[in-house]
Structures are given as C-alpha cells and as structure tokens.
Design an enzyme around this catalytic site. Structure first.
Site, PDB file in Angstrom:
ATOM      1  N   CYS A  40      37.037  90.730 -81.056  1.00 41.07           N
ATOM      2  CA  CYS A  40      36.436  90.612 -82.954  1.00 41.07           C
ATOM      3  C   CYS A  40      35.410  91.656 -82.825  1.00 41.07           C
ATOM      4  O   CYS A  40      33.910  90.950 -82.196  1.00 41.07           O
ATOM      5  CB  CYS A  40      35.706  88.616 -82.862  1.00 41.07           C
ATOM      6  N   GLU A  41      35.800  92.328 -83.716  1.00 42.02           N
ATOM      7  CA  GLU A  41      34.516  93.089 -84.501  1.00 42.02           C
ATOM      8  C   GLU A  41      33.663  92.345 -85.157  1.00 42.02           C
ATOM      9  O   GLU A  41      32.436  93.146 -85.447  1.00 42.02           O
ATOM     10  CB  GLU A  41      35.192  93.895 -85.521  1.00 42.02           C
ATOM     11  N   HIS A  42      33.161  91.081 -85.645  1.00 45.55           N
ATOM     12  CA  HIS A  42      32.414  90.460 -86.333  1.00 45.55           C
ATOM     13  C   HIS A  42      31.393  89.864 -85.486  1.00 45.55           C
ATOM     14  O   HIS A  42      29.940  89.674 -85.009  1.00 45.55           O
ATOM     15  CB  HIS A  42      32.489  89.401 -86.753  1.00 45.55           C
ATOM     16  N   HIS A  43      32.231  89.258 -83.737  1.00 50.26           N
ATOM     17  CA  HIS A  43      30.810  88.876 -82.767  1.00 50.26           C
ATOM     18  C   HIS A  43      31.427  88.989 -81.387  1.00 50.26           C
ATOM     19  O   HIS A  43      30.513  88.793 -80.822  1.00 50.26           O
ATOM     20  CB  HIS A  43      31.712  87.339 -82.511  1.00 50.26           C
ATOM     21  N   GLN A  81      42.419  89.781 -86.354  1.00 44.51           N
ATOM     22  CA  GLN A  81      43.717  89.792 -86.063  1.00 44.51           C
ATOM     23  C   GLN A  81      44.609  90.034 -87.487  1.00 44.51           C
ATOM     24  O   GLN A  81      45.480  90.875 -87.058  1.00 44.51           O
ATOM     25  CB  GLN A  81      44.233  88.648 -85.935  1.00 44.51           C
ATOM     26  N   HIS A 109      40.755  82.787 -80.297  1.00 41.69           N
ATOM     27  CA  HIS A 109      39.224  83.675 -80.839  1.00 41.69           C
ATOM     28  C   HIS A 109      38.293  82.654 -80.007  1.00 41.69           C
ATOM     29  O   HIS A 109      38.031  81.465 -80.325  1.00 41.69           O
ATOM     30  CB  HIS A 109      39.319  83.664 -82.102  1.00 41.69           C
ATOM     31  N   CYS A 111      35.160  83.707 -80.437  1.00 41.96           N
ATOM     32  CA  CYS A 111      34.375  83.357 -81.459  1.00 41.96           C
ATOM     33  C   CYS A 111      34.380  81.918 -82.557  1.00 41.96           C
ATOM     34  O   CYS A 111      33.506  81.359 -82.459  1.00 41.96           O
ATOM     35  CB  CYS A 111      34.507  84.658 -82.403  1.00 41.96           C
TER      36      CYS A 111
END
Length: 148
Positions: A40-43, A81, A109, A111
């Site tokens: 995940c690019e955020h977490h 995704q 996920h 995250c």
C-alpha cells in the site's frame, strides 16, 4: 529493492506479442488466480491476492507467462488496488490492441487487517473492462462468469 523493482520495468517490453498462428483466433484468452504481492502506497503495508486477466485477441497474442509478468510488474510498485487494476488493463489495451480486455483483482490489505479496524479476512474486488468487454454485454458476462 525487490518489492519495488516494477518501476524499472516497461509494459511494452513485457508484452512482446507474436502472430504465430493466432491471426484468426478471436475468442477469450483467460488466465485466472495469478498471485500478486504488493504494498500500500499510503501505509507501506502488504497487499496480497489474485488477479484474473483476460483478453480477446485482434490478430496478436502474448505468451501466457506475459500476463503473470505484467501483473507482477505493477504489483512491484507502491500501489492502490484500483490503480493497479486499471494499469494492467490499460497496458494490455494499449500495447496488444485486442478487441477487449477484462481484469479482476481480489485482494486483502494488511493496512486494514493489522491497524485501524483490525478486521481480518476481508477481500476487496476491483474490475477494469476495456473494448468489447465493456461495450458488449455477452463478452462482459463471459468474463465475469469465468472470473467469479
């Protein structure tokens, strides 16, 4: 470095196509349950699941391993995704120029599972349809029935 080596890969190079005997083949080519592992690019938490890729040739085909390689290339980038599903469909549609493309991704996920709501086992499903897979209900139905 291995988890992000997809940035150094070009979808055009992955999707080398050939005409060898396929010039008249115009039915669905389907490959299901391709395992993918991303982050995940955020977490920076892992995303893992499967991708199903299908296309209807328009005079060219690719080796079956190329579909798995394409999914892996995009998985080896920091992702969400929804974008990854679109990237796979767009790469096939752009470089192979088939009559239609269908991509379905089903993933978990971490995250969501290891932080925040901390609920395990949820799957997120995304789809991307191009060409006749989007425009013709019969082609779309065939893809979705096989992908389920």
């Amino acid at each position: 470095a291995e988890w992000t080596d997809g940035y150094g890969q070009d979808p055009a190079a992955v999707l080398k196509s050939f005409v060898d005997g396929s010039e008249n083949y115009d039915e669905l080519v389907f490959q299901g349950n391709i395992s993918v592992y991303s982050h995940c690019e955020h977490h920076l938490a892992p995303i893992f699941g499967t991708v199903t890729i299908s296309y209807i040739p328009n005079g060219k085909i690719v080796g079956l391993s190329k579909l798995s390689r394409l999914a892996d290339m995009y998985a080896r980038r920091l992702q969400v995704q929804e974008r990854m599903t679109d990237q796979i469909a767009d790469a096939l549609h752009t470089h192979l120029k088939p009559k239609g493309v269908g991509v379905m991704m089903k993933a978990r996920h971490l995250c969501m599972e290891s932080r925040g709501v901390c609920q395990q086992g949820h799957h997120t499903i995304t789809t991307a349809l191009r060409g006749v897979m989007l425009e013709q209900s019969e082609a779309r139905s065939e893809f979705l029935r096989l992908a389920d």
